[in-house]
Design an enzyme around this catalytic site. Structure first.
Site, PDB file in Angstrom:
ATOM      1  N   GLY A  33       0.936  -1.068   0.020  1.00 12.55           N
ATOM      2  CA  GLY A  33      -0.013  -0.107  -0.053  1.00 12.55           C
ATOM      3  C   GLY A  33       0.884   1.383  -0.035  1.00 12.55           C
ATOM      4  N   ASP A  48      -1.573   4.637  -6.178  1.00  9.13           N
ATOM      5  CA  ASP A  48       0.040   4.545  -5.976  1.00  9.13           C
ATOM      6  C   ASP A  48       0.968   5.637  -6.515  1.00  9.13           C
ATOM      7  OD1 ASP A  48      -1.348   2.014  -5.958  1.00  9.13           O
ATOM      8  OD2 ASP A  48       0.422   1.635  -4.762  1.00  9.13           O
ATOM      9  N   LYS A  98      -4.180  -0.192  -8.228  1.00 11.78           N
ATOM     10  CA  LYS A  98      -4.024  -1.757  -8.463  1.00 11.78           C
ATOM     11  C   LYS A  98      -4.755  -2.059  -9.577  1.00 11.78           C
ATOM     12  CE  LYS A  98      -2.735  -4.090  -6.507  1.00 11.78           C
ATOM     13  NZ  LYS A  98      -1.260  -4.848  -6.865  1.00 11.78           N
TER      14      LYS A  98
HETATM   15  O1  MRU Z   1       0.312  -4.079  -4.713  1.00 13.44           O
HETATM   16  P1  MRU Z   1      -0.208  -3.395  -3.283  1.00 13.44           P
HETATM   17  O2  MRU Z   1      -1.250  -4.180  -2.492  1.00 13.44           O
HETATM   18  O3  MRU Z   1       0.932  -2.487  -2.741  1.00 13.44           O
HETATM   19  O4  MRU Z   1      -1.210  -2.085  -3.937  1.00 13.44           O
HETATM   20  C1  MRU Z   1      -1.984  -1.611  -3.227  1.00 13.44           C
HETATM   21  C2  MRU Z   1      -2.743  -0.584  -3.937  1.00 13.44           C
HETATM   22  O5  MRU Z   1      -2.855  -0.456  -5.387  1.00 13.44           O
HETATM   23  C3  MRU Z   1      -3.522   0.552  -3.161  1.00 13.44           C
HETATM   24  O6  MRU Z   1      -4.907   0.666  -3.715  1.00 13.44           O
HETATM   25  C4  MRU Z   1      -2.735   1.898  -3.328  1.00 13.44           C
HETATM   26  O7  MRU Z   1      -1.521   1.512  -2.577  1.00 13.44           O
HETATM   27  C5  MRU Z   1      -3.251   2.933  -2.253  1.00 13.44           C
HETATM   28  S1  MRU Z   1      -3.207   2.484  -0.600  1.00 13.44           S
HETATM   29  C6  MRU Z   1      -3.745   3.737   0.341  1.00 13.44           C
END
Ligand code: MRU
Length: 338
Positions: free
Chosen positions: A47, A235, A245
């Site tokens: 995240g 991200d 994601k």
């Molecule tokens: O691969 P991840 O689990 O790190 O991906 C996380 C996401 O895509 C979240 O939606 C994003 O980091 C926002 S978190 C507040």
């Protein structure tokens, strides 16, 4: 317990191992930069905002483990460690942002003792600020939600994706704290199931009503009128797109088709307004994530696999971006956001 923190007795990083949820809630410690890199790559900590804190604490960890006797040698070590940490996951801008911010603090030190202290203070400040900003962001975002709304979300942009409270789920938490009855639809988020494993777990912990759907059901539930708003995290936000994601883009297209507001909730540290979509590297993950479900094989071993962790949603599909500084609407001018 916060998602990630510092163990002041051992001078280690301590975190919730998110790969074990929802079956097991376990804290793990990282005593070396290598173990932190492994934890980031295998998504024990994940995240964007949580990665910002992980990057910051990682630099502090390298300063504490360093045996360097001169400030110059220590600086070289933390810079090498910082580069290594940044390379673990390329898409979330918060990771490099956290690393660079703590390295800048170390550069202000006059000796090695001070360098360790400055590094830890700055990393801790990143973590504390994250919680504060998410709560501010939540308050702003809550004004967009009405009593009785059902919000669809993707992946996990909750307290476990941050240091605490959450971005997309932080908005929902804040709205519920204001007394609004908000329900959530969580997409499972294949292939690593952050939605089914983590989002549903943390919402149920807080007694927030949540219904789990497969990613491919989002069109059907929006068409049936079961979704009032979509809120996702991010991200990285460039001038022209929101990286989040894989699957987020699909939900944005369907939301637009059905005139359902599509909101992005993210702290200002997620913005990378100097860049455009084409310049950003999207992390490609291992084919095994699609060929196996846990240890169970679900595809021929020899099949070709394409497994990007993130996608880009063009700004024209975004209704508004919710930040700690307020809510921003198109054309999303950087000077207004920062
Ligand atoms: O691969 P991840 O689990 O790190 O991906 C996380 C996401 O895509 C979240 O939606 C994003 O980091 C926002 S978190 C507040």
């Amino acid at each position: 317990m916060r998602t990630i923190d510092w163990d002041y007795e051992k001078n280690n990083i301590i975190m919730i191992d998110q790969t074990l949820l929802p079956k097991e809630y376990k804290l793990i410690e990282c005593a070396t930069v290598d173990s932190l890199c492994e934890a980031i790559q295998s998504l024990r900590v994940r995240g964007a905002p949580a990665l910002g804190a992980a990057g910051g604490f990682g630099v502090a960890l390298s300063a504490f483990r360093s045996k360097a006797s001169s400030l110059g040698a220590l600086l070289d070590e933390v810079e090498t460690a910082g580069k290594k940490i940044i390379l673990t996951r390329p898409t979330a801008v918060n990771l490099s942002w956290g690393v660079k911010r703590v390295i800048r603090a170390v550069e202000e030190a006059n000796n090695t003792k001070e360098a360790r202290m400055f590094a830890l203070d700055e990393a801790k400040a990143i973590a504390d600020e994250d919680v504060k900003k998410n709560m501010e962001l939540g308050e702003h975002g809550a004004s967009l939600l009405e009593d009785g709304d059902t919000v669809m979300t993707h992946c996990n942009a909750g307290r476990l994706a941050c240091v605490d409270w959450g971005t997309a789920l932080g908005v929902i938490r804040s709205a519920r704290a204001q007394g609004k009855d908000i329900k959530v639809i969580s997409c499972e988020t294949r292939p690593l199931n952050q939605g089914s494993r983590i989002t549903t777990w943390e919402l149920l912990e807080d007694k927030i009503p949540v219904t789990l759907i497969t990613d491919s059901m989002s069109g059907a539930v929006m068409r049936k009128g079961m979704v009032d708003k979509v809120i996702v995290g991010a991200d990285r936000i460039t001038q022209d797109a929101v990286f989040n994601k894989i699957g987020t883009y699909t939900h944005s297209v369907i939301a637009k088709e059905h005139e359902i507001p599509f909101y992005v909730a993210a702290p200002v540290s997620t913005f990378d307004f100097e860049r455009f979509e084409d310049e950003i590297e999207i992390e490609l993950r291992k084919p095994e994530e699609l060929k196996f479900f846990g240890t169970h094989q679900i595809a021929p071993l020899e099949v070709e696999v394409y497994n990007p962790a993130f996608d880009a949603t063009p700004m024209e599909n975004v209704t508004a971006i919710i930040t700690e500084n307020g809510i921003f609407y198109p054309p999303f001018l950087i000077d207004e956001v920062k």
